[in-house]
Design a protein around this motif. Structure first.
Motif, PDB file in Angstrom:
ATOM      1  N   THR A  28      60.469   9.309  47.724  1.00 12.09           N
ATOM      2  CA  THR A  28      61.569   9.648  46.812  1.00 12.09           C
ATOM      3  C   THR A  28      62.881   9.056  47.303  1.00 12.09           C
ATOM      4  O   THR A  28      63.611   8.399  46.547  1.00 12.09           O
ATOM      5  CB  THR A  28      61.705  11.172  46.693  1.00 12.09           C
ATOM      6  OG1 THR A  28      60.537  11.692  46.056  1.00 12.09           O
ATOM      7  CG2 THR A  28      62.937  11.543  45.860  1.00 12.09           C
ATOM      8  N   ARG A  35      66.408   1.706  44.258  1.00 11.96           N
ATOM      9  CA  ARG A  35      66.711   1.588  42.840  1.00 11.96           C
ATOM     10  C   ARG A  35      68.191   1.796  42.547  1.00 11.96           C
ATOM     11  O   ARG A  35      68.762   1.161  41.653  1.00 11.96           O
ATOM     12  CB  ARG A  35      65.886   2.592  42.035  1.00 11.96           C
ATOM     13  CG  ARG A  35      64.406   2.221  41.874  1.00 11.96           C
ATOM     14  CD  ARG A  35      64.226   0.869  41.195  1.00 11.96           C
ATOM     15  NE  ARG A  35      65.091   0.744  40.043  1.00 11.96           N
ATOM     16  CZ  ARG A  35      64.832   1.250  38.834  1.00 11.96           C
ATOM     17  NH1 ARG A  35      63.708   1.912  38.638  1.00 11.96           N
ATOM     18  NH2 ARG A  35      65.668   1.097  37.830  1.00 11.96           N
ATOM     19  N   GLU A 121      62.292   0.017  34.567  1.00 13.33           N
ATOM     20  CA  GLU A 121      61.552   1.277  34.579  1.00 13.33           C
ATOM     21  C   GLU A 121      60.674   1.430  35.810  1.00 13.33           C
ATOM     22  O   GLU A 121      60.060   2.480  36.003  1.00 13.33           O
ATOM     23  CB  GLU A 121      60.692   1.376  33.318  1.00 13.33           C
ATOM     24  CG  GLU A 121      61.506   1.500  32.034  1.00 13.33           C
ATOM     25  CD  GLU A 121      60.641   1.473  30.792  1.00 13.33           C
ATOM     26  OE1 GLU A 121      59.405   1.346  30.940  1.00 13.33           O
ATOM     27  OE2 GLU A 121      61.181   1.584  29.678  1.00 13.33           O
ATOM     28  N   LEU A 124      60.270   4.795  38.112  1.00 12.48           N
ATOM     29  CA  LEU A 124      60.614   6.033  37.411  1.00 12.48           C
ATOM     30  C   LEU A 124      59.397   6.939  37.238  1.00 12.48           C
ATOM     31  O   LEU A 124      59.505   8.166  37.332  1.00 12.48           O
ATOM     32  CB  LEU A 124      61.231   5.715  36.043  1.00 12.48           C
ATOM     33  CG  LEU A 124      62.591   5.019  36.065  1.00 12.48           C
ATOM     34  CD1 LEU A 124      63.104   4.796  34.645  1.00 12.48           C
ATOM     35  CD2 LEU A 124      63.606   5.814  36.868  1.00 12.48           C
ATOM     36  N   THR A 125      58.235   6.338  36.994  1.00 11.24           N
ATOM     37  CA  THR A 125      57.021   7.139  36.851  1.00 11.24           C
ATOM     38  C   THR A 125      56.680   7.862  38.148  1.00 11.24           C
ATOM     39  O   THR A 125      56.247   9.019  38.137  1.00 11.24           O
ATOM     40  CB  THR A 125      55.844   6.243  36.421  1.00 11.24           C
ATOM     41  OG1 THR A 125      56.163   5.595  35.189  1.00 11.24           O
ATOM     42  CG2 THR A 125      54.579   7.062  36.235  1.00 11.24           C
ATOM     43  N   LEU A 127      58.844   8.831  40.483  1.00  9.16           N
ATOM     44  CA  LEU A 127      59.787   9.942  40.645  1.00  9.16           C
ATOM     45  C   LEU A 127      59.435  11.103  39.729  1.00  9.16           C
ATOM     46  O   LEU A 127      59.507  12.274  40.133  1.00  9.16           O
ATOM     47  CB  LEU A 127      61.211   9.453  40.352  1.00  9.16           C
ATOM     48  CG  LEU A 127      61.833   8.512  41.384  1.00  9.16           C
ATOM     49  CD1 LEU A 127      63.191   8.015  40.901  1.00  9.16           C
ATOM     50  CD2 LEU A 127      61.977   9.207  42.730  1.00  9.16           C
ATOM     51  N   ALA A 128      59.058  10.801  38.491  1.00  4.15           N
ATOM     52  CA  ALA A 128      58.683  11.866  37.558  1.00  4.15           C
ATOM     53  C   ALA A 128      57.436  12.600  38.045  1.00  4.15           C
ATOM     54  O   ALA A 128      57.347  13.838  37.944  1.00  4.15           O
ATOM     55  CB  ALA A 128      58.449  11.282  36.165  1.00  4.15           C
ATOM     56  N   ALA A 185      63.792  14.248  43.574  1.00  8.43           N
ATOM     57  CA  ALA A 185      63.057  13.358  42.672  1.00  8.43           C
ATOM     58  C   ALA A 185      63.472  13.584  41.220  1.00  8.43           C
ATOM     59  O   ALA A 185      63.669  12.620  40.468  1.00  8.43           O
ATOM     60  CB  ALA A 185      61.553  13.571  42.837  1.00  8.43           C
ATOM     61  N   VAL A 186      63.624  14.830  40.836  1.00  3.24           N
ATOM     62  CA  VAL A 186      64.026  15.137  39.453  1.00  3.24           C
ATOM     63  C   VAL A 186      65.445  14.656  39.182  1.00  3.24           C
ATOM     64  O   VAL A 186      65.723  14.039  38.139  1.00  3.24           O
ATOM     65  CB  VAL A 186      63.895  16.649  39.190  1.00  3.24           C
ATOM     66  CG1 VAL A 186      64.506  17.013  37.834  1.00  3.24           C
ATOM     67  CG2 VAL A 186      62.437  17.077  39.232  1.00  3.24           C
ATOM     68  N   TYR A 189      65.456  10.891  39.028  1.00  4.97           N
ATOM     69  CA  TYR A 189      64.819  10.427  37.784  1.00  4.97           C
ATOM     70  C   TYR A 189      65.783  10.526  36.612  1.00  4.97           C
ATOM     71  O   TYR A 189      65.915   9.595  35.812  1.00  4.97           O
ATOM     72  CB  TYR A 189      63.560  11.250  37.504  1.00  4.97           C
ATOM     73  CG  TYR A 189      62.929  10.944  36.167  1.00  4.97           C
ATOM     74  CD1 TYR A 189      62.113   9.830  36.013  1.00  4.97           C
ATOM     75  CD2 TYR A 189      63.160  11.769  35.067  1.00  4.97           C
ATOM     76  CE1 TYR A 189      61.542   9.534  34.785  1.00  4.97           C
ATOM     77  CE2 TYR A 189      62.590  11.481  33.835  1.00  4.97           C
ATOM     78  CZ  TYR A 189      61.775  10.371  33.711  1.00  4.97           C
ATOM     79  OH  TYR A 189      61.225  10.076  32.483  1.00  4.97           O
ATOM     80  N   ASN A 190      66.476  11.649  36.507  1.00  7.92           N
ATOM     81  CA  ASN A 190      67.434  11.819  35.408  1.00  7.92           C
ATOM     82  C   ASN A 190      68.575  10.802  35.501  1.00  7.92           C
ATOM     83  O   ASN A 190      68.982  10.217  34.487  1.00  7.92           O
ATOM     84  CB  ASN A 190      67.995  13.237  35.421  1.00  7.92           C
ATOM     85  CG  ASN A 190      66.946  14.273  35.048  1.00  7.92           C
ATOM     86  OD1 ASN A 190      65.977  13.968  34.354  1.00  7.92           O
ATOM     87  ND2 ASN A 190      67.134  15.497  35.510  1.00  7.92           N
ATOM     88  N   THR A 193      67.202   7.252  34.810  1.00  5.87           N
ATOM     89  CA  THR A 193      66.836   7.117  33.401  1.00  5.87           C
ATOM     90  C   THR A 193      68.083   6.911  32.547  1.00  5.87           C
ATOM     91  O   THR A 193      68.083   6.073  31.630  1.00  5.87           O
ATOM     92  CB  THR A 193      66.072   8.361  32.919  1.00  5.87           C
ATOM     93  OG1 THR A 193      64.860   8.485  33.671  1.00  5.87           O
ATOM     94  CG2 THR A 193      65.716   8.242  31.446  1.00  5.87           C
TER      95      THR A 193
END
Length: 225
Positions: A28, A35, A121, A124-125, A127-128, A185-186, A189-190, A193
């Protein structure tokens, strides 16, 4: 409580749970740093190239701006110019007669646009997935540790706070470790994104401008404007 006691006294399953959560946490933070830096650099490069590109007096000067640029705008422009040159080289042949230059450029730029969005992208998967699964992995470790603590009580035939406090405390750390891996991670990700959505809009605006400029170039062959 010493965190290392989990590895000293825990069984294979509990240790595997903690190692998985540690790996998730490392991954993470790696994605956050990499990123985040990539996004910042791309946005900076995009802004710099856009100014130089539209201020160029002609497409010859514009192409020189693209030589050492790794920005997304540069990639779109290269794809558009390559498509225009390919169309013009095939003029009068089957490929050139198959569709108009407008449609040919649109398809080429749209393909390049999709590729740039796909690159943004990446990660991102992961992290989600970490954000959604890490708390449950930590909870599984907690349940497993408490189960073994209760089994030990049953085997001992008596219960004392001293006997169960350590094992249960170590098991509860698994829940905290799961949250420690999931929350960054959440949040990452936000944030990524949202940044990706903004950059996608900027790419879309640039693609429309590029398409219009290339159509002008294909019609009269004069300059950028």
């Amino acid at each position: 409580m010493n965190f290392l006691t989990v590895f000293e006294h825990g069984d294979a399953i509990l240790i595997t749970v903690f190692l998985s959560l540690i790996l998730m946490s490392i991954l993470t933070w790696y994605l956050i740093l990499v990123r985040g830096a990539q996004t910042w650099q791309l946005r900076r490069a995009n802004r710099a190239l856009e100014g130089r590109l539209w201020n160029a007096p002609d497409w010859g000067q514009a192409e020189q701006c693209l030589q050492h640029s790794r920005s997304q705008f540069a990639n779109l422009t290269r794809a558009g110019l390559a498509a225009l040159k390919q169309y013009q080289s095939q003029a009068g042949r089957a490929l050139g007669q198959a569709c108009g230059v407008d449609e040919f450029l649109t398809r080429a730029i749209r393909k390049a646009l999709a590729q740039e969005n796909a690159r943004q992208e990446a990660g991102l998967t992961v992290l989600a997935s970490i954000g959604s699964t890490a708390p449950f992995i930590g909870l599984f470790g907690t349940v497993w540790g408490i189960y073994h603590a209760l089994v030990n009580i049953g085997h001992a035939g008596q219960m004392s706070i001293g006997a169960v406090a350590g094992p249960i405390g170590e098991a509860l750390v698994a829940t905290a470790a799961g949250l420690a891996a999931a929350i960054p991670a959440v949040l990452a990700y936000n944030a990524l994104t949202r940044a990706q959505r903004v950059m996608s809009q900027e790419l879309d605006y640039f693609a429309h401008d590029l398409h219009a400029q290339l159509l002008t170039q294909s019609g009269d062959g004069h300059g950028v404007r």
